[in-house]
Motif scaffolding. Structure first.
Motif, mmCIF file in Angstrom:
data_model
loop_
_atom_site.group_PDB
_atom_site.id
_atom_site.type_symbol
_atom_site.label_atom_id
_atom_site.label_comp_id
_atom_site.label_asym_id
_atom_site.label_seq_id
_atom_site.Cartn_x
_atom_site.Cartn_y
_atom_site.Cartn_z
ATOM 1 N N GLU A 115 0.828 -1.202 0.000
ATOM 2 C CA GLU A 115 0.000 0.000 0.000
ATOM 3 C C GLU A 115 0.865 1.256 0.000
ATOM 4 O O GLU A 115 0.590 2.222 -0.716
ATOM 5 C CB GLU A 115 -0.943 0.002 1.203
ATOM 6 C CG GLU A 115 -2.078 -0.986 1.069
ATOM 7 C CD GLU A 115 -2.940 -1.079 2.313
ATOM 8 O OE1 GLU A 115 -2.527 -0.573 3.385
ATOM 9 O OE2 GLU A 115 -4.029 -1.685 2.220
ATOM 10 N N SER A 119 1.005 3.717 -3.233
ATOM 11 C CA SER A 119 0.052 4.770 -2.871
ATOM 12 C C SER A 119 0.091 6.013 -3.756
ATOM 13 O O SER A 119 -0.949 6.607 -4.019
ATOM 14 C CB SER A 119 0.230 5.166 -1.408
ATOM 15 O OG SER A 119 1.494 5.797 -1.232
ATOM 16 N N ARG A 123 -1.228 4.650 -11.227
ATOM 17 C CA ARG A 123 -2.114 3.489 -11.309
ATOM 18 C C ARG A 123 -1.938 2.588 -10.102
ATOM 19 O O ARG A 123 -2.141 1.383 -10.165
ATOM 20 C CB ARG A 123 -1.834 2.723 -12.604
ATOM 21 C CG ARG A 123 -2.029 3.617 -13.833
ATOM 22 C CD ARG A 123 -2.709 3.070 -15.029
ATOM 23 N NE ARG A 123 -3.446 1.862 -14.911
ATOM 24 C CZ ARG A 123 -3.351 0.862 -15.796
ATOM 25 N NH1 ARG A 123 -2.547 0.943 -16.805
ATOM 26 N NH2 ARG A 123 -4.097 -0.197 -15.651
ATOM 27 N N GLY A 124 -1.580 3.202 -8.986
ATOM 28 C CA GLY A 124 -1.317 2.447 -7.768
ATOM 29 C C GLY A 124 -2.469 1.561 -7.331
ATOM 30 O O GLY A 124 -2.253 0.430 -6.886
ATOM 31 N N ALA A 125 -3.691 2.049 -7.463
ATOM 32 C CA ALA A 125 -4.854 1.250 -7.058
ATOM 33 C C ALA A 125 -4.984 0.008 -7.933
ATOM 34 O O ALA A 125 -5.361 -1.065 -7.441
ATOM 35 C CB ALA A 125 -6.125 2.091 -7.132
ATOM 36 N N ASP A 126 -4.650 0.130 -9.209
ATOM 37 C CA ASP A 126 -4.690 -1.026 -10.109
ATOM 38 C C ASP A 126 -3.633 -2.052 -9.719
ATOM 39 O O ASP A 126 -3.885 -3.257 -9.741
ATOM 40 C CB ASP A 126 -4.458 -0.595 -11.565
ATOM 41 C CG ASP A 126 -5.565 0.290 -12.101
ATOM 42 O OD1 ASP A 126 -6.699 0.234 -11.571
ATOM 43 O OD2 ASP A 126 -5.298 1.052 -13.046
ATOM 44 N N LEU A 128 -2.315 -2.437 -6.756
ATOM 45 C CA LEU A 128 -2.737 -3.024 -5.485
ATOM 46 C C LEU A 128 -3.809 -4.088 -5.721
ATOM 47 O O LEU A 128 -3.750 -5.173 -5.132
ATOM 48 C CB LEU A 128 -3.249 -1.943 -4.534
ATOM 49 C CG LEU A 128 -3.745 -2.438 -3.172
ATOM 50 C CD1 LEU A 128 -2.643 -3.170 -2.407
ATOM 51 C CD2 LEU A 128 -4.286 -1.267 -2.355
ATOM 52 N N ALA A 129 -4.751 -3.799 -6.603
ATOM 53 C CA ALA A 129 -5.813 -4.770 -6.899
ATOM 54 C C ALA A 129 -5.234 -6.044 -7.511
ATOM 55 O O ALA A 129 -5.657 -7.158 -7.171
ATOM 56 C CB ALA A 129 -6.845 -4.150 -7.838
ATOM 57 N N GLU A 132 -3.533 -7.967 -4.739
ATOM 58 C CA GLU A 132 -4.542 -8.614 -3.885
ATOM 59 C C GLU A 132 -5.147 -9.835 -4.573
ATOM 60 O O GLU A 132 -5.402 -10.854 -3.933
ATOM 61 C CB GLU A 132 -5.636 -7.618 -3.516
ATOM 62 C CG GLU A 132 -5.179 -6.597 -2.500
ATOM 63 C CD GLU A 132 -6.240 -5.569 -2.160
ATOM 64 O OE1 GLU A 132 -7.113 -5.286 -3.022
ATOM 65 O OE2 GLU A 132 -6.183 -5.037 -1.042
#
Length: 198
Positions: A115, A119, A123-126, A128-129, A132
């Motif tokens: 994270e 962060s 495209r950090g959220a991509d 991270l997804a 995961e």
């Protein structure tokens, strides 16, 4: 945790810079971080692979396996997931089952690291997804990368055995436990024939 050098992110000395540069300095530590399980069984530091080397070969194997055996897999997703699967170790370290850290604590540390590293990337959220998805084994690609991660360990163990490391059967036993696909099981069977006589 045994490393070749101190964490590279310390070189920034709390200076703020572009997110991509910060991420690079964070992830650069993977080049310095030995795979701890090999050191535990006596592999010399001068020949011990780093986490970065391992991740690179997992990604290559995923690409080759998708092209050769798994055309139904999303090759791009496999490679991206393979490149990201050990990112958390840049801060959490290469925690092995022999370190006395619970699986839950290991996952917590790695998630916190991932994270932080992702962060501020665009495209950090991509990323991270995708990480995961791998951790949860939530897709065919995630489960395949998990198997290839272990298969790469078996390949590396074979190299070490040929370099005189002795019997590394415990690592092959670990690989056998996770291989689910007949294609990867056949590759492991072939690999076993290449091991030096014990």
């Amino acid at each position: 945790m045994h490393t070749k050098a101190a964490p590279s992110f310390a070189l920034l000395q709390d200076r703020r810079t572009l997110p991509l540069i910060e991420a690079y300095f964070e992830l650069h530590h993977l080049k310095q971080l030995y795979r701890q399980g090999w050191l535990r069984v006596g592999i010399p530091r001068e020949t011990c692979e780093s986490v970065a080397e391992h991740s690179f070969f997992v990604a290559l194997l995923c690409l080759f396996l998708a092209d050769s055996y798994f055309p139904e897999a999303d090759a791009s997703k496999l490679v991206r997931m393979a490149l990201l699967h050990d990112v958390g170790e840049a801060r959490a370290g290469d925690i092995t089952p022999h370190d006395g850290v619970s699986r839950e604590e290991k996952q917590r540390r790695e998630r916190e690291a991932v994270e932080r590293i992702f962060s501020e990337l665009p495209r950090g959220a991509d990323y991270l997804a995708l990480w995961e998805e791998y951790e949860q084994g939530a897709s065919f690609e995630a489960r395949l990368v998990r198997q290839v991660d272990r298969l790469e360990m078996g390949l590396q163990a074979t190299v070490y055995e040929h370099q005189g490391a002795g019997d590394l059967s415990q690592f092959f036993a670990s690989v056998h436990k996770v291989l689910e696909t007949p294609e990867l099981q056949a590759l492991l069977a072939e690999l076993e024939t290449l091991r030096p006589a014990r």
